[in-house]
Design an enzyme around this catalytic site. Structure first.
Site, PDB file in Angstrom:
ATOM      1  N   GLY A 487      13.941 -13.726   6.769  1.00 15.30           N
ATOM      2  CA  GLY A 487      14.172 -12.532   5.967  1.00 15.30           C
ATOM      3  C   GLY A 487      13.450 -11.315   6.504  1.00 15.30           C
ATOM      4  O   GLY A 487      12.526 -11.418   7.319  1.00 15.30           O
ATOM      5  N   ILE A 488      13.886 -10.159   6.065  1.00 11.76           N
ATOM      6  CA  ILE A 488      13.213  -8.897   6.391  1.00 11.76           C
ATOM      7  C   ILE A 488      12.213  -8.621   5.277  1.00 11.76           C
ATOM      8  O   ILE A 488      12.584  -8.525   4.106  1.00 11.76           O
ATOM      9  CB  ILE A 488      14.225  -7.748   6.504  1.00 11.76           C
ATOM     10  CG1 ILE A 488      15.258  -8.055   7.593  1.00 11.76           C
ATOM     11  CG2 ILE A 488      13.514  -6.428   6.793  1.00 11.76           C
ATOM     12  CD1 ILE A 488      16.409  -7.074   7.621  1.00 11.76           C
ATOM     13  N   HIS A 489      10.950  -8.469   5.634  1.00  8.68           N
ATOM     14  CA  HIS A 489       9.883  -8.352   4.631  1.00  8.68           C
ATOM     15  C   HIS A 489       9.224  -6.978   4.684  1.00  8.68           C
ATOM     16  O   HIS A 489       9.008  -6.446   5.769  1.00  8.68           O
ATOM     17  CB  HIS A 489       8.837  -9.441   4.891  1.00  8.68           C
ATOM     18  CG  HIS A 489       7.770  -9.509   3.857  1.00  8.68           C
ATOM     19  ND1 HIS A 489       7.987 -10.009   2.592  1.00  8.68           N
ATOM     20  CD2 HIS A 489       6.469  -9.126   3.889  1.00  8.68           C
ATOM     21  CE1 HIS A 489       6.870  -9.952   1.900  1.00  8.68           C
ATOM     22  NE2 HIS A 489       5.932  -9.412   2.670  1.00  8.68           N
ATOM     23  N   PRO A 490       8.924  -6.370   3.559  1.00  8.66           N
ATOM     24  CA  PRO A 490       9.211  -6.819   2.192  1.00  8.66           C
ATOM     25  C   PRO A 490      10.503  -6.180   1.664  1.00  8.66           C
ATOM     26  O   PRO A 490      10.586  -4.963   1.509  1.00  8.66           O
ATOM     27  CB  PRO A 490       8.004  -6.327   1.407  1.00  8.66           C
ATOM     28  CG  PRO A 490       7.594  -5.066   2.117  1.00  8.66           C
ATOM     29  CD  PRO A 490       7.990  -5.229   3.566  1.00  8.66           C
ATOM     30  N   GLU A 494      15.530 -10.483   1.027  1.00  9.54           N
ATOM     31  CA  GLU A 494      14.947 -11.676   1.642  1.00  9.54           C
ATOM     32  C   GLU A 494      14.751 -12.802   0.637  1.00  9.54           C
ATOM     33  O   GLU A 494      14.570 -13.967   1.027  1.00  9.54           O
ATOM     34  CB  GLU A 494      13.610 -11.336   2.302  1.00  9.54           C
ATOM     35  CG  GLU A 494      12.473 -11.112   1.327  1.00  9.54           C
ATOM     36  CD  GLU A 494      11.110 -10.986   2.009  1.00  9.54           C
ATOM     37  OE1 GLU A 494      10.832 -11.784   2.932  1.00  9.54           O
ATOM     38  OE2 GLU A 494      10.342 -10.099   1.613  1.00  9.54           O
TER      39      GLU A 494
END
Length: 516
Positions: A487-490, A494
């Site tokens: 996932g792409i955080h934050p 995600e």
């Protein structure tokens, strides 16, 4: 002829005729036009422009009958004028009001004690944008060589269309090899005293000159909930009257969460209640009489505005479809998989057709594909399965694929696994916004690679979150693939890659922190 035989034969005929169009085009001019489109909304315009791009001679009719309070608009259909576009702008306006209060917590020196919108200025800004889109649309039709007539058109026979160019003028007729009906729909009014004379609909609210004030929204579909929420966000006092359940046709758990979110934000619901009459009082306000169908108790309340959002009907009454031999069901047109009606050379696309999603992107794509089949030799049909959609409430609800109930009904409860979880958007912490209703789930098969059947999300910018996942679901997304995606955080998107808890496990789906 049975329904199945009709669908098979008309689909075959439609595809066969489209493949032969290029060969037959040399025989012009048997008809005045190759294609006449009735309706200048999303579906009709997409079909007309695509057909013209394929070399067809195209004429498009569009006409808007004013609402009971006199509202009318230009070319572009529901989406541009009284639907998606103004709704999203009003939604954005309400979110900006909320953002002003959040800005203080984030360190901005803003006086948020007296934040109030200018309704007339907002309406004027929205309408100015709509008029600019109307103008661009007209220019685009001209550039693409689509003839346009702003007039009501009706069938004289299956190949002949009759219209009046201007009030008082003589009736004119044109003929066409193909006709596409794309007239869309309009809001329904309840059959009670005062409904038409004193109420408004979503056709009126986006150009409403006076402030709505205390508003009764009758209906709890997505239109009703969206209107109630942007009115609340703009500082007004909406109440939602619900006949049975909120968001019929959507996932029940998600729908109830959305209603709970609205209640938490101060929007009251009148449950299992139907309106009985609307009366204007001496002070100009509206007295609404209603009945609770559970208790059979009558009640009444006073509002400044009553907005009907009880569903929509297809605009078939003025088309004289009987003269063309087109079959209908209720107020919609019956079509097959190729959008062909009971008359092989007459088609229908968009909200006017029976049993298909009433969504702008669906209308646009189906219109384009139809034009390509008719005039470019294509055989590609519209795929109406797994269409993503979003309800634009403060916490938006977006979904694609099956609801949990549908999956259980079709596959059986023992064959379904539901991965779910609550989550905490990072940006909610500093202004201390409620995260109680931020929730998502994936409905999947229980065995094998666990193919995902449906994705559901309530939270910020839900439409942006679900759009990419919709493409993945269409290509066979599995739980394994989803959980192996980094996932792409934050971000809130995600959270789908972190869905490890199933309903069957009974474990608590509430996270300990934003990163747990």
């Amino acid at each position: 002829m049975s329904t199945i035989k009709f669908l098979r034969s008309s689909t075959h005929n439609a595809l066969r005729s489209s493949l032969g169009w290029c060969r037959l085009a040399a025989s012009r001019p048997r008809y005045d036009y190759d294609l006449v489109v009735l309706g200048g909304g999303s579906a009709g315009l997409a079909c007309a422009k695509e057909a013209a791009g394929c070399g067809a001679r195209v004429l498009c009719f569009d006409y808007v009958k004013p609402t009971p309070v006199g509202t009318k608009w230009g070319i572009g259909g529901t989406c541009v004028n009284v639907g998606c576009i103004p709704k999203k702008l009003m939604h954005q306006a309400s979110l900006l009001g909320e953002a002003v209060h959040e800005a203080v917590a984030y360190g901005w020196n803003v006086d948020d004690t007296n934040i109030r919108p200018d309704w007339r200025k907002l309406v004027r800004s929205v309408q100015n944008h709509i008029k600019s889109v109307n103008w661009v649309t007209r220019v685009d039709l001209r550039d693409k060589k689509v003839e346009y007539v702003n007039s009501m058109a009706t069938f004289r026979d299956s190949h002949t269309i009759e219209y009046v160019a201007m009030p008082g003028a003589e009736h004119r007729q044109v003929t066409s090899e193909y006709v596409v009906v794309a007239v869309g729909g309009r809001p329904r009014y309840p059959d009670i005293p005062g409904a038409v004379e004193l109420g408004i609909t979503s056709d009126d609210i986006f150009s409403y000159e006076r402030e709505p004030g205390r508003t009764l929204v009758v209906g709890a579909g997505y239109v009703g909930l969206e209107c109630a929420c942007f009115l609340k966000g703009l500082g007004y006092e909406p109440t939602v009257m619900v006949r049975s359940i909120v968001l019929r046709g959507f996932d029940r758990q998600m729908s109830e969460l959305l209603a709970a979110m609205m209640t938490e934000r101060g929007i009251p619901f009148l449950g299992t209640t139907i309106p009985k009459a609307v009366e204007r009082q001496a002070d100009g306000r509206l007295l609404v009489r209603y009945r609770n169908t559970t208790t059979q108790m009558d009640g009444s309340d006073v509002f400044d505005t009553v907005l009907w959002a009880i569903g929509r009907k297809g605009l078939i009454e003025d088309l004289n479809l009987d003269a063309a031999g087109v079959k209908t069901h209720d107020d919609k047109i019956v079509v097959d998989a190729a959008e062909a009606t009971s008359v092989p050379h007459i088609f229908a696309v968009g909200d006017i057709i029976y049993g298909r999603p009433e969504l702008t992107p669906v209308a646009i794509l189906s219109g384009r594909l139809l034009a390509r089949r008719l005039f470019a030799g294509s055989t590609q049909l519209m795929d109406y399965a797994d269409v993503a959609t979003t309800v634009f409430t403060p916490l938006e609800y977006s979904c694609v694929g099956m609801s949990e109930e549908t999956a259980i009904e079709l596959r059986g409860a023992d064959n379904i696994e539901v991965f779910h979880g609550y989550y905490k958007p990072t940006e909610f912490f500093i202004p201390q916004k409620s995260v109680r209703h931020c929730y998502l789930k994936a409905v999947a098969e229980v065995s094998g690679d666990q193919k995902i059947l449906g994705l559901h999300y309530i939270g910020p910018v839900a439409g942006e979150v679900i759009q990419g996942f919709a493409a993945a679901l269409k290509t066979g997304l599995t739980v394994k693939t989803l959980l192996n995606t980094v996932g792409i955080h934050p971000t809130t998107a995600e959270e789908f890659t972190r869905l490890s808890i199933t309903k069957r496990s009974g474990r608590d789906p509430t996270p300990a922190s934003c990163c747990s």
